[in-house]
Write an enzyme that holds these catalytic residues in place. Structure first.
Site, PDB file in Angstrom:
ATOM      1  N   GLY A 176       5.969 -11.431  -1.107  1.00 18.47           N
ATOM      2  CA  GLY A 176       7.097  -9.996  -1.195  1.00 18.47           C
ATOM      3  C   GLY A 176       8.212 -10.085  -2.158  1.00 18.47           C
ATOM      4  O   GLY A 176       8.904  -8.922  -2.261  1.00 18.47           O
ATOM      5  N   GLU A 178       3.535 -17.161  -0.438  1.00 15.72           N
ATOM      6  CA  GLU A 178       2.122 -16.669  -0.723  1.00 15.72           C
ATOM      7  C   GLU A 178       2.436 -15.593  -1.699  1.00 15.72           C
ATOM      8  O   GLU A 178       2.241 -14.298  -1.381  1.00 15.72           O
ATOM      9  CB  GLU A 178       1.647 -16.023   0.512  1.00 15.72           C
ATOM     10  CG  GLU A 178       1.161 -17.142   1.562  1.00 15.72           C
ATOM     11  CD  GLU A 178       1.118 -16.356   2.986  1.00 15.72           C
ATOM     12  OE1 GLU A 178       0.266 -16.905   3.661  1.00 15.72           O
ATOM     13  OE2 GLU A 178       1.394 -15.395   3.448  1.00 15.72           O
ATOM     14  N   PRO A 179       2.727 -15.697  -2.944  1.00 13.76           N
ATOM     15  CA  PRO A 179       3.137 -14.444  -3.769  1.00 13.76           C
ATOM     16  C   PRO A 179       1.914 -13.765  -4.167  1.00 13.76           C
ATOM     17  O   PRO A 179       0.934 -14.534  -4.366  1.00 13.76           O
ATOM     18  CB  PRO A 179       3.652 -15.075  -4.876  1.00 13.76           C
ATOM     19  CG  PRO A 179       3.480 -16.609  -4.954  1.00 13.76           C
ATOM     20  CD  PRO A 179       3.053 -16.991  -3.739  1.00 13.76           C
ATOM     21  N   GLY A 180       1.691 -12.517  -4.251  1.00 15.06           N
ATOM     22  CA  GLY A 180       0.547 -11.785  -4.403  1.00 15.06           C
ATOM     23  C   GLY A 180       1.171 -10.926  -5.740  1.00 15.06           C
ATOM     24  O   GLY A 180       0.930 -11.268  -6.954  1.00 15.06           O
ATOM     25  N   ARG A 235      -0.801   4.181  -5.474  1.00 13.37           N
ATOM     26  CA  ARG A 235       0.658   3.798  -5.043  1.00 13.37           C
ATOM     27  C   ARG A 235       1.691   4.859  -5.242  1.00 13.37           C
ATOM     28  O   ARG A 235       2.301   4.839  -4.389  1.00 13.37           O
ATOM     29  CB  ARG A 235       1.012   2.410  -5.708  1.00 13.37           C
ATOM     30  CG  ARG A 235      -0.028   1.221  -5.408  1.00 13.37           C
ATOM     31  CD  ARG A 235       0.569  -0.142  -6.004  1.00 13.37           C
ATOM     32  NE  ARG A 235       1.467  -0.496  -5.095  1.00 13.37           N
ATOM     33  CZ  ARG A 235       2.784  -0.366  -5.430  1.00 13.37           C
ATOM     34  NH1 ARG A 235       3.231   0.099  -6.773  1.00 13.37           N
ATOM     35  NH2 ARG A 235       3.897  -0.504  -4.735  1.00 13.37           N
ATOM     36  N   TYR A 242       3.447   5.280  -1.451  1.00 10.55           N
ATOM     37  CA  TYR A 242       4.648   4.433  -1.340  1.00 10.55           C
ATOM     38  C   TYR A 242       5.851   5.269  -2.487  1.00 10.55           C
ATOM     39  O   TYR A 242       6.803   4.404  -2.646  1.00 10.55           O
ATOM     40  CB  TYR A 242       4.753   2.974  -1.719  1.00 10.55           C
ATOM     41  CG  TYR A 242       3.325   2.382  -1.350  1.00 10.55           C
ATOM     42  CD1 TYR A 242       3.162   2.046  -0.004  1.00 10.55           C
ATOM     43  CD2 TYR A 242       2.507   1.771  -2.283  1.00 10.55           C
ATOM     44  CE1 TYR A 242       2.063   1.440   0.484  1.00 10.55           C
ATOM     45  CE2 TYR A 242       1.353   1.169  -1.645  1.00 10.55           C
ATOM     46  CZ  TYR A 242       1.095   0.857  -0.294  1.00 10.55           C
ATOM     47  OH  TYR A 242      -0.062   0.448   0.184  1.00 10.55           O
ATOM     48  N   CYS A 285      -8.289  16.510  -6.775  1.00  3.46           N
ATOM     49  CA  CYS A 285      -7.915  17.704  -6.319  1.00  3.46           C
ATOM     50  C   CYS A 285      -7.014  17.722  -5.289  1.00  3.46           C
ATOM     51  O   CYS A 285      -7.175  18.105  -4.166  1.00  3.46           O
ATOM     52  CB  CYS A 285      -9.346  18.538  -5.799  1.00  3.46           C
ATOM     53  SG  CYS A 285     -10.315  18.705  -7.201  1.00  3.46           S
ATOM     54  N   GLU A 286      -5.627  17.530  -5.772  1.00  8.14           N
ATOM     55  CA  GLU A 286      -4.784  17.223  -4.748  1.00  8.14           C
ATOM     56  C   GLU A 286      -3.431  17.329  -5.521  1.00  8.14           C
ATOM     57  O   GLU A 286      -3.085  16.619  -6.662  1.00  8.14           O
ATOM     58  CB  GLU A 286      -4.452  15.767  -4.061  1.00  8.14           C
ATOM     59  CG  GLU A 286      -5.533  15.711  -3.271  1.00  8.14           C
ATOM     60  CD  GLU A 286      -5.121  14.468  -2.008  1.00  8.14           C
ATOM     61  OE1 GLU A 286      -6.127  14.235  -1.426  1.00  8.14           O
ATOM     62  OE2 GLU A 286      -3.990  14.355  -2.092  1.00  8.14           O
ATOM     63  N   TYR A 293      -2.526  -4.326  -6.750  1.00  8.82           N
ATOM     64  CA  TYR A 293      -2.631  -3.436  -5.405  1.00  8.82           C
ATOM     65  C   TYR A 293      -2.970  -2.065  -6.283  1.00  8.82           C
ATOM     66  O   TYR A 293      -2.743  -0.869  -5.895  1.00  8.82           O
ATOM     67  CB  TYR A 293      -1.359  -3.057  -4.822  1.00  8.82           C
ATOM     68  CG  TYR A 293      -1.149  -4.272  -4.011  1.00  8.82           C
ATOM     69  CD1 TYR A 293      -1.620  -4.877  -2.994  1.00  8.82           C
ATOM     70  CD2 TYR A 293       0.179  -4.938  -4.366  1.00  8.82           C
ATOM     71  CE1 TYR A 293      -1.367  -5.888  -2.144  1.00  8.82           C
ATOM     72  CE2 TYR A 293       0.601  -6.211  -3.783  1.00  8.82           C
ATOM     73  CZ  TYR A 293      -0.144  -6.550  -2.611  1.00  8.82           C
ATOM     74  OH  TYR A 293       0.245  -7.586  -2.068  1.00  8.82           O
TER      75      TYR A 293
HETATM   76  N1  LLP Z   1       1.221 -12.616   2.608  1.00 11.52           N
HETATM   77  C1  LLP Z   1       1.169 -12.005   3.350  1.00 11.52           C
HETATM   78  C2  LLP Z   1       0.610 -12.276   4.910  1.00 11.52           C
HETATM   79  C3  LLP Z   1       0.763 -10.610   3.190  1.00 11.52           C
HETATM   80  O1  LLP Z   1       0.600  -9.864   4.067  1.00 11.52           O
HETATM   81  C4  LLP Z   1       1.210 -10.080   1.704  1.00 11.52           C
HETATM   82  C5  LLP Z   1       0.996  -8.664   1.347  1.00 11.52           C
HETATM   83  C6  LLP Z   1       1.505 -11.210   0.928  1.00 11.52           C
HETATM   84  C7  LLP Z   1       1.559 -12.455   1.455  1.00 11.52           C
HETATM   85  C8  LLP Z   1       1.697 -10.761  -0.552  1.00 11.52           C
HETATM   86  O2  LLP Z   1       2.779  -9.952  -0.670  1.00 11.52           O
HETATM   87  P1  LLP Z   1       3.362  -9.533  -2.188  1.00 11.52           P
HETATM   88  O3  LLP Z   1       3.880 -10.880  -2.728  1.00 11.52           O
HETATM   89  O4  LLP Z   1       2.052  -9.090  -2.990  1.00 11.52           O
HETATM   90  O5  LLP Z   1       4.311  -8.557  -1.963  1.00 11.52           O
HETATM   91  N2  LLP Z   1      -0.384  -2.420  -0.887  1.00 11.52           N
HETATM   92  C9  LLP Z   1       0.836  -2.426  -0.712  1.00 11.52           C
HETATM   93  C10 LLP Z   1       1.310  -3.871  -0.764  1.00 11.52           C
HETATM   94  C11 LLP Z   1       0.868  -4.529   0.690  1.00 11.52           C
HETATM   95  C12 LLP Z   1       1.167  -5.934   0.758  1.00 11.52           C
HETATM   96  C13 LLP Z   1       0.717  -6.452   2.223  1.00 11.52           C
HETATM   97  N3  LLP Z   1       0.796  -7.844   2.227  1.00 11.52           N
HETATM   98  C14 LLP Z   1       1.495  -2.108  -2.295  1.00 11.52           C
HETATM   99  O6  LLP Z   1       0.956  -1.547  -2.931  1.00 11.52           O
HETATM  100  O7  LLP Z   1       2.715  -2.038  -2.573  1.00 11.52           O
END
Ligand code: LLP
Length: 431
Positions: free
Chosen positions: A235, A283-285, A322, A326, A353-354, A382
């Site tokens: 997050g 868990e960074p994404g 996105r 969002y 077309c939106e 994402y």
């Molecule tokens: N761990 C879990 C269990 C999660 O559900 C997520 C993201 C993460 C880790 C990683 O979160 P991050 O570090 O990437 O913020 N599609 C949306 C984001 C949805 C994230 C869902 N879960 C967007 O484009 O903003």
């Protein structure tokens, strides 16, 4: 005319060679984030681990990078699991998530031997127990700590009433813990939370740590359960402009801004409550990949109207949903005119077309012409992973760049790929 260089590669040249729209990922940035996670989290806190949240960006090459960097992988579906295993990622370093896992996904996770299954609800717990008969699967139970971070409401996940996990208070969770403790097939290691995404302050994470520490004490006192592991999710927020963008760059948020106070709070809470400090996974994404990525578009048209100028590009919501999902804000430059001062305010419109398919509402750019190459920053997370074929636009290619070298790691969909799976029935029922 100066041009945008990304990962040592000339973006105009990349657009010419690979076509547009094009996702371009700077390998060095991804690896730098992984190194920061190792240095400032893994090596700092005994027992720590990092699982990259693969939903942010996953391809076979990305799996290899994460493996080489020594991190684990968080997967959330059979498809992500399959991608990881196909690229030979060790199953023991995979954790399996999902709030509605299918029996097939659970079976695959068990048979391939994933390191952890993060259990999201009671029904899943009971099904997993049945399926794991004769094995012993390590699990964590996901909890919703009941905090609501300051981010878009669609990406808040650990609030009261969330669809994810067990409410941290009350009997539902205690019953699940008792069930897991009594199961001969499951080993409950501890608890997981992920409170949401794109969070820029650490207070919500820290408060969640306090709440899971209180949970650990309660379960020890009430049930005699020892929490060995905690997972604090991801997050961690990412801004609009990457630090290596020429002239504009903004420093990225350091990981330790979140992890140091979380770990310090956990240590203090455990001491105060007489608990052994559990080992911690994060868990960074987005934080790992967002700033590595840019998307290149070709300008197809410029429409100067009273009050607004629309720059129509050859992509849009199918490659980046996105902004419409969002209200996400992005920054961009004209890759073939980086030396020119911004002189006009324009709106960058996608080609769908939106009316809502607007990539950037009001941005100052040098004079825009048909054929210019627009580079949108911070699209590494994402974007590719959420891409669609809306309006039957083919999914763009992904190119990995490093030190001037470019490798196509995902091919652009061609016309044949677009039709893959389409079938025309021999007879339509009304004929
Ligand atoms: N761990 C879990 C269990 C999660 O559900 C997520 C993201 C993460 C880790 C990683 O979160 P991050 O570090 O990437 O913020 N599609 C949306 C984001 C949805 C994230 C869902 N879960 C967007 O484009 O903003």
């Amino acid at each position: 005319m100066p041009r945008l260089i990304w990962g040592g590669a000339d973006c105009v040249e990349l657009a010419r060679r690979y076509g547009t729209p094009l996702y371009v990922m700077d390998e060095a940035v991804i690896r730098a984030r992984c190194a920061e996670a190792r240095r400032n989290f893994l090596e700092k806190w005994p027992g720590a681990s990092v699982c990259y949240a693969s939903k942010a960006f996953l391809t076979a090459a990305m799996v290899r990078i994460i493996d080489q960097e020594g991190l684990g992988l968080d997967v959330v579906s059979g498809g992500e699991l399959h991608t990881a295993l196909s690229a030979e990622f060790p199953a023991s370093r995979i954790e399996m998530h999902g709030n509605a896992k299918s029996e097939g996904e659970l079976r695959a996770a068990l048979s391939r031997g994933v390191g952890r299954v993060i259990v999201d609800g009671q029904m899943e717990l009971e099904l997993l127990d049945e399926l794991a008969a004769g094995k012993r699967q390590d699990i964590l139970i996901r909890v919703a700590p009941g905090v609501t971070p300051n981010t878009h409401s669609h990406i808040v996940t650990g609030h009261k009433g969330s669809k994810f996990g067990f409410p941290i208070e009350g009997r539902i969770l205690e019953d699940a813990v008792v069930f897991a403790m009594n199961s001969p097939n499951l080993t409950l290691k501890g608890f997981h939370f992920h409170i949401g995404s794109q969070i820029f302050e650490n207070g919500f994470h820290v408060e969640s740590v306090r709440r899971v520490a209180a949970l650990a004490e309660r379960l020890k006192n009430v049930l005699g359960f020892e929490t060995d592991e905690l997972n604090f999710g991801g997050g961690f927020g990412v801004g609009k402009i990457p630090e290596n963008a020429p002239a504009l760059g903004e420093p990225h948020l350091p990981l330790a801004l979140f992890t140091d106070p979380m770990m310090e709070t956990l240590t203090a809470e455990c001491e105060a409550r007489g608990l052994k400090r559990p080992s911690v996974c994060i868990e960074p994404g987005r934080w790992i990949v967002a700033e590595a990525g840019i998307t290149l578009y070709k300008v197809e048209t410029v429409k100067r109207l009273p009050g607004v100028t629309y720059v129509g590009v050859d992509g849009g919501m199918p490659d980046n949903p996105r902004p419409s999902l969002y209200q996400a804000a992005y920054e961009a430059v004209i890759a073939n005119k980086t030396g020119l001062p911004a002189s006009e305010k324009v709106t960058i419109a996608g080609k769908c077309c939106e009316t809502g398919d607007i990539l950037i509402e009001s941005i100052a750019l040098p004079p825009v012409e048909r054929g210019d190459i627009i580079a949108v920053f911070n699209t590494g997370a994402y974007n590719f992973s959420m891409a669609s074929n809306y309006n039957r636009l083919p999914r763009p290619a992904v190119v990995l760049v490093n030190d001037g070298r470019a490798d196509e790691i995902v091919a652009r969909q061609d016309e044949a790929a677009l039709l893959l799976g389409d079938r025309i029935p021999e007879r339509f029922f009304y004929l």
